[in-house]
Write a protein that holds these residues in place. Structure first.
Motif, short mmCIF file in Angstrom:
data_model
loop_
_atom_site.label_atom_id
_atom_site.label_comp_id
_atom_site.label_asym_id
_atom_site.label_seq_id
_atom_site.Cartn_x
_atom_site.Cartn_y
_atom_site.Cartn_z
N THR A 296 0.86 -1.19 0.00
CA THR A 296 0.00 0.00 0.00
C THR A 296 0.89 1.23 0.00
OG1 THR A 296 -1.74 -1.16 1.20
CG2 THR A 296 -1.81 1.26 1.21
N THR B 163 -4.24 6.52 -2.01
CA THR B 163 -3.41 5.33 -1.82
C THR B 163 -3.64 4.34 -2.95
OG1 THR B 163 -5.11 4.28 -0.46
CG2 THR B 163 -3.43 5.58 0.67
N VAL C 237 -2.42 0.11 -4.16
CA VAL C 237 -1.81 -1.16 -3.77
C VAL C 237 -1.17 -1.75 -5.01
CG1 VAL C 237 -2.19 -3.45 -2.80
CG2 VAL C 237 -3.54 -1.51 -1.98
#
Length: 400
Positions: free
Chosen positions: A83, A321, A323
């Motif tokens: 992340t 964010t 991933v």
């Protein structure tokens, strides 16, 4: 062979035996021929053995273990998925967020003093420059005298009206005379008001001769000197950053603009320094330039000595964010076809994999597309491998 031998009748006489020399030559020749035959036979056997070896080698497959033992060893990593705070890097120029050009608002004239300079802080209403008003001062005195004259006439008219009103009850003054005196008084009062208005107008004009700061702020430019003659058509004499607030005009493509919004945090680093300044996006351009297909994100910054309007700076803007796998820079290669990595497949062979890189973080390069994180990626020296080459692998752990 012929042998001639003789035996002496008498005791003590030597016995002689004669040998044929040709017989020795024939024996030596037989031995030489035998050695030659043995050597030739040995060479033939050796040749047959070598031929059989290569025949067997060409017709069989080298065992996988032996082949891997001869293969080079490379270090690989399994990046996994991490992340990451999404970041967008942009460049642009610094400017005052609210720049105020200040010029002549009155008639102008000769500048007699400039009490401020570029780099000074000023308050609202502070005098920035003074213009000669010697002639205007005399006009003010003249109009002040006219007001006094008009006021005296009005006072006299009012006194005459008051006396007439006292006499009208006794019949000495007619009502027509009272009306005439009232009109005279009203006209005198009106002239007083006109004179007062003219005086106030002149004073207001004179007040506009001083160049004043329209708001508190930071003086960016000073373009006037004492003795200079200025007028209403002159260029701005001062430029002030209101409240000292600055901004970065960051240029971004359409995709980047779509991923940010007002209030997004940003870090700004001016060129020539490693110091970072924290700000936030306060406006996203509603239009895209047709020339370069980019728009502007305006990042508000508080005043700081290291922020100079007109300078160049780099901004790192947070964009949420994501991933995704992260690889060290040594693992990501590029050529005319774009960015790629080398992975080791299930047969321990190098395989090229095209990737799309994302932001660069302190941990490495974010791989936006092309990897799921479970692959064995060559960590270093990928440029020395060829696709399809068999290798041995040594797994390394990535630092957290």
């Amino acid at each position: 062979m012929n042998y001639e031998s003789g035996v002496m009748a008498e005791k003590g006489d030597p016995i002689t035996v004669d040998f044929d020399p040709d017989e020795d030559d024939r024996l030596e020749k037989r031995r030489t021929d035998r050695r030659r035959i043995i050597i030739i036979a040995g060479l033939i056997v050796l040749g047959l053995a070598i031929a059989a070896y290569f025949a067997m080698r060409g017709g069989t497959t080298t065992p996988a273990g032996e082949e891997n033992a001869q293969a080079p060893t490379v270090t690989v990593v399994r990046p996994g998925r991490t992340t990451v705070e999404g970041e967008i890097t942009a460049t642009g120029s610094l400017a005052a967020r609210r720049e105020m050009p200040v010029g002549v608002v009155g008639e102008g004239g000769r500048v007699v003093s400039v009490p401020v300079d570029a780099g000074d802080w000023v308050s609202q209403g502070q005098v920035l420059a003074r213009i000669d008003r010697s002639v205007q001062s005399q006009q003010v005195q003249s109009f002040s005298a006219q007001v006094q004259v008009a006021q005296s006439d009005a006072d006299l008219a009012q006194a005459n009206l008051d006396r007439a009103l006292q006499l009208v009850e006794r019949g000495f003054v007619s009502q027509a005379d009272v009306d005439r005196l009232t009109a005279t008084r009203d006209a005198a009062v009106a002239r007083v008001r006109v004179a007062q208005a003219q005086l106030a107008e002149l004073r207001a004009r004179n007040a506009r001769l001083d160049i004043l700061a329209p708001a508190a702020g930071y003086v960016l430019e000073r373009n006037v000197e004492p003795g200079q003659t200025v007028s209403a058509g002159s260029p701005p004499l001062f430029r002030i950053a209101r409240g000292g607030e600055m901004e970065l005009l960051a240029r971004l493509n359409e995709d980047a603009l779509a991923s940010i919004s007002p209030g997004t945090r940003a870090q700004v680093r001016p060129v020539g320094t490693d110091k970072l300044f924290t700000g936030q996006v306060w406006q996203v351009s509603p239009i895209i330039s047709e020339q370069d297909r980019q728009g502007t994100a305006r990042i508000a910054l508080s005043y700081a000595p290291g922020l100079r309007p007109g300078g160049f700076a780099t901004a790192t803007i947070a964009s949420g964010t994501v991933v995704a796998p992260i690889l060290p820079e040594s693992a990501v290669l590029s050529d005319e076809d774009g960015a790629y990595v080398l992975i080791i497949n299930g047969e321990d062979k190098a395989e090229r994999r095209a990737v799309t890189t994302g932001t660069v973080t302190s941990k490495g390069i974010v791989i936006a597309e092309g990897l799921n994180g479970s692959e064995r990626v060559v960590l270093r020296a990928g440029g020395f491998l060829t696709e399809g080459e068999t290798v041995r692998t040594q797994l390394a752990e990535l630092d957290d």
